[in-house]
Scaffold this active site. Structure first.
Site, PDB file in Angstrom:
ATOM      1  N   CYS A   1      17.432  -5.423   0.249  1.00 34.08           N
ATOM      2  CA  CYS A   1      16.084  -5.453  -0.307  1.00 34.08           C
ATOM      3  C   CYS A   1      15.664  -6.882  -0.604  1.00 34.08           C
ATOM      4  O   CYS A   1      14.492  -7.182  -0.707  1.00 34.08           O
ATOM      5  CB  CYS A   1      16.028  -4.641  -1.598  1.00 34.08           C
TER       6      CYS A   1
ATOM      7  N   THR B   1       6.936  20.186  -2.008  1.00 41.91           N
ATOM      8  CA  THR B   1       7.781  20.983  -1.119  1.00 41.91           C
ATOM      9  C   THR B   1       9.023  20.188  -0.734  1.00 41.91           C
ATOM     10  O   THR B   1       8.931  19.016  -0.386  1.00 41.91           O
ATOM     11  CB  THR B   1       6.973  21.402   0.133  1.00 41.91           C
TER      12      THR B   1
ATOM     13  N   GLY C   1      17.409   6.610  -3.791  1.00 42.73           N
ATOM     14  CA  GLY C   1      18.050   6.072  -4.995  1.00 42.73           C
ATOM     15  C   GLY C   1      17.029   5.403  -5.904  1.00 42.73           C
ATOM     16  O   GLY C   1      17.090   5.520  -7.138  1.00 42.73           O
TER      17      GLY C   1
ATOM     18  N   GLN D   1      25.925   3.081  -5.099  1.00 41.69           N
ATOM     19  CA  GLN D   1      27.026   2.547  -4.280  1.00 41.69           C
ATOM     20  C   GLN D   1      28.350   3.256  -4.566  1.00 41.69           C
ATOM     21  O   GLN D   1      29.326   3.060  -3.835  1.00 41.69           O
ATOM     22  CB  GLN D   1      27.199   1.036  -4.527  1.00 41.69           C
TER      23      GLN D   1
ATOM     24  N   SER E   1      22.066   8.232  -3.592  1.00 41.26           N
ATOM     25  CA  SER E   1      21.221   8.190  -2.403  1.00 41.26           C
ATOM     26  C   SER E   1      22.061   8.546  -1.178  1.00 41.26           C
ATOM     27  O   SER E   1      23.111   7.942  -0.939  1.00 41.26           O
ATOM     28  CB  SER E   1      20.657   6.778  -2.274  1.00 41.26           C
ATOM     29  N   ALA E   2      21.586   9.523  -0.387  1.00 39.13           N
ATOM     30  CA  ALA E   2      22.417  10.077   0.690  1.00 39.13           C
ATOM     31  C   ALA E   2      22.777   9.071   1.780  1.00 39.13           C
ATOM     32  O   ALA E   2      23.853   9.148   2.364  1.00 39.13           O
ATOM     33  CB  ALA E   2      21.689  11.269   1.330  1.00 39.13           C
ATOM     34  N   HIS E   3      21.871   8.114   2.056  1.00 38.45           N
ATOM     35  CA  HIS E   3      22.132   7.236   3.213  1.00 38.45           C
ATOM     36  C   HIS E   3      23.257   6.241   2.963  1.00 38.45           C
ATOM     37  O   HIS E   3      23.653   5.509   3.860  1.00 38.45           O
ATOM     38  CB  HIS E   3      20.851   6.534   3.675  1.00 38.45           C
TER      39      HIS E   3
ATOM     40  N   ASN F   1      26.107  -3.451  -5.755  1.00 36.26           N
ATOM     41  CA  ASN F   1      25.869  -3.398  -4.311  1.00 36.26           C
ATOM     42  C   ASN F   1      26.188  -4.710  -3.609  1.00 36.26           C
ATOM     43  O   ASN F   1      26.428  -4.721  -2.410  1.00 36.26           O
ATOM     44  CB  ASN F   1      24.414  -3.013  -4.027  1.00 36.26           C
TER      45      ASN F   1
HETATM   46  N1  PLP Z   1      20.751   1.070  -6.412  1.00 30.48           N
HETATM   47  C1  PLP Z   1      21.706   0.437  -5.741  1.00 30.48           C
HETATM   48  C2  PLP Z   1      22.923  -0.049  -6.458  1.00 30.48           C
HETATM   49  C3  PLP Z   1      21.586   0.247  -4.359  1.00 30.48           C
HETATM   50  O1  PLP Z   1      22.548  -0.383  -3.685  1.00 30.48           O
HETATM   51  C4  PLP Z   1      20.411   0.724  -3.709  1.00 30.48           C
HETATM   52  C5  PLP Z   1      20.214   0.488  -2.264  1.00 30.48           C
HETATM   53  O2  PLP Z   1      20.723  -0.464  -1.699  1.00 30.48           O
HETATM   54  C6  PLP Z   1      19.453   1.404  -4.461  1.00 30.48           C
HETATM   55  C7  PLP Z   1      19.647   1.550  -5.818  1.00 30.48           C
HETATM   56  C8  PLP Z   1      18.220   1.951  -3.824  1.00 30.48           C
HETATM   57  O3  PLP Z   1      18.525   3.071  -3.042  1.00 30.48           O
HETATM   58  P1  PLP Z   1      17.499   3.588  -1.932  1.00 30.48           P
HETATM   59  O4  PLP Z   1      17.593   2.650  -0.801  1.00 30.48           O
HETATM   60  O5  PLP Z   1      17.967   4.950  -1.573  1.00 30.48           O
HETATM   61  O6  PLP Z   1      16.151   3.610  -2.560  1.00 30.48           O
END
Ligand code: PLP
Length: 391
Positions: free
Chosen positions: A326, A238, A72, A180, A200-202, A152
């Protein structure tokens, strides 16, 4: 065996077993490079194109508007910097909000150092931007707007379609960080009037280390990586075949039986919120009751530190967060909680519990019971609580 209760699905989710199964062949026999011309590589090539089509289908886009990224954060960086640099001749003003993820906020700081001007829109007590503030912030030199779809930390959902409509009328590019939102809200890029969208896939039961950026056809944006012809020359390198396949499967699953899953998670969320607020005094819900992500609970407990609560939850096998993962390790209170007007001491006493499709009612009840024990214990040790009239 000690219980383990995972209440941090906004930080990351468990890979869905079907996603893992879909990925496995691409770590094994299907090891061809998708760019190779011989037929052995067709398996990998077809698989990534199939994943692209699934993603496009899930968000109402064309397959050739989906670009694979590493996360993301990369999608956010590419959208904002790529669009700012490519359009700087038209103007150098950008609008965002004060409660974005650091993937956006730190990107904006970099652009400011390079001569761009950024307006950070304030939010109301629930974390929503006001459309009037946005309209007033627009200038003749505004080239780009980046506003997150859902926050988030406090789960608030922003009025993206409304903002997008204004951007379209004013011919300003519009990006939304939907990291999110994807998998939790229905998404149609046309209805939302967005030019770019990050995911973001996770966050939706896919693997870590893969994401995508939707770029509407016709948007002027710089390439993210120069090199080979992958991703139509815009993001060379790749492809991460197995993870891209996993992301395609994950998004397909996320929107299968979607309404049932969302209403199940929302019910758990409401049970958790009510269970905490109704039985533990001096608590408040951060973010709105309505217009909130189905999986997000963010609560402040007065007179104590969020970190102490998290440690005591951890001792009981419960994983939760004090806000954005983070920001963990930083002693500053969350910019989002300060943004909605919380004083520092209340912001410090906040935790985020985020549910998922694997969460259960028993787990929710166990978390409520744990908090009912932990919070009074911590308050009894807190000098801030001395002399406070007990309820
Ligand atoms: N943006 C938001 C709103 C998020 O919650 C997050 C991750 O917590 C990100 C961006 C960043 O995503 P990634 O962890 O895949 O870099």
């Amino acid at each position: 065996m000690k219980q383990f209760i995972y209440m941090d699905n906004a930080a990351t989710t468990r890979v869905h077993p079907e996603v893992l199964q879909a990925m496995l062949p691409y770590f094994g026999e299907e090891y061809g490079n998708p760019s190779s011309l011989y037929s052995f590589a067709n398996g990998a090539k077809n698989a990534i194109e199939e994943a692209r089509a699934k993603i496009a289908n899930a968000i109402g886009a064309q397959a050739n508007e989906i670009y694979f990224t590493a996360c993301g954060t990369e999608s956010d960086n590419w959208a904002v910097k790529g669009c700012a640099y490519a359009n700087a001749a038209r103007g150098k003003h950008i609008i965002t909000t004060a409660i974005e993820h650091h993937a956006i906020l730190h990107t904006m700081k970099t652009l400011e150092k390079e001569g761009f001007e950024v307006t950070y829109l304030p939010v109301d007590e629930y974390g929503r931007i006001r459309v009037e503030d946005f309209q007033q912030a627009i200038r003749p030199d505004t080239i780009l707007v980046s506003i997150m779809y859902a926050n988030n930390e406090i789960g608030v959902i922003e009025p993206i379609a409304e903002i997008g409509k204004i951007c379209r009328e004013k011919k300003i590019y519009f990006h939304t960080d939907a990291v999110q939102a994807v998998g939790h809200l229905r998404i149609d890029v046309k209805e939302l009037n967005v030019d770019m969208l990050s995911a973001s896939a996770h966050k939706f039961y896919g693997p870590k280390g893969v994401g995508f950026l939707y770029i509407r056809r016709g948007v002027r944006i710089q390439n993210f990586m120069d090199g080979g012809a992958q991703e139509r020359g815009r993001r060379a390198g790749t492809e991460n075949v197995a993870e891209i396949v996993g992301m395609g499967k994950a998004i397909e699953l996320a929107y299968t039986d979607f309404e049932e899953k969302i209403s199940y998670i929302s019910r758990l969320r409401d049970r958790l919120i009510d269970g905490i607020l109704n039985t533990i005094p001096f608590t408040r819900l951060n973010g709105p009751r309505e217009n909130r992500l189905c999986n997000n609970v963010n609560v402040s407990f007065q007179f104590i530190e969020g970190e102490s609560i998290l440690l005591m939850l951890d001792l009981r096998g419960i994983a939760a967060s004090s806000g954005s993962a983070c920001a963990t390790g930083s002693l500053d209170p969350s910019h989002v909680l300060l943004g909605i007007g919380l004083p520092h001491e209340i912001a410090h006493g906040s935790i985020r519990l985020s549910l998922g499709e694997f969460s259960t009612q028993e787990e929710v009840d166990a978390v409520i019971a744990a908090l009912q024990e932990i919070v009074p214990k911590l308050r009894d040790m807190s000098p801030l609580y001395e002399g406070v009239e007990r309820r």
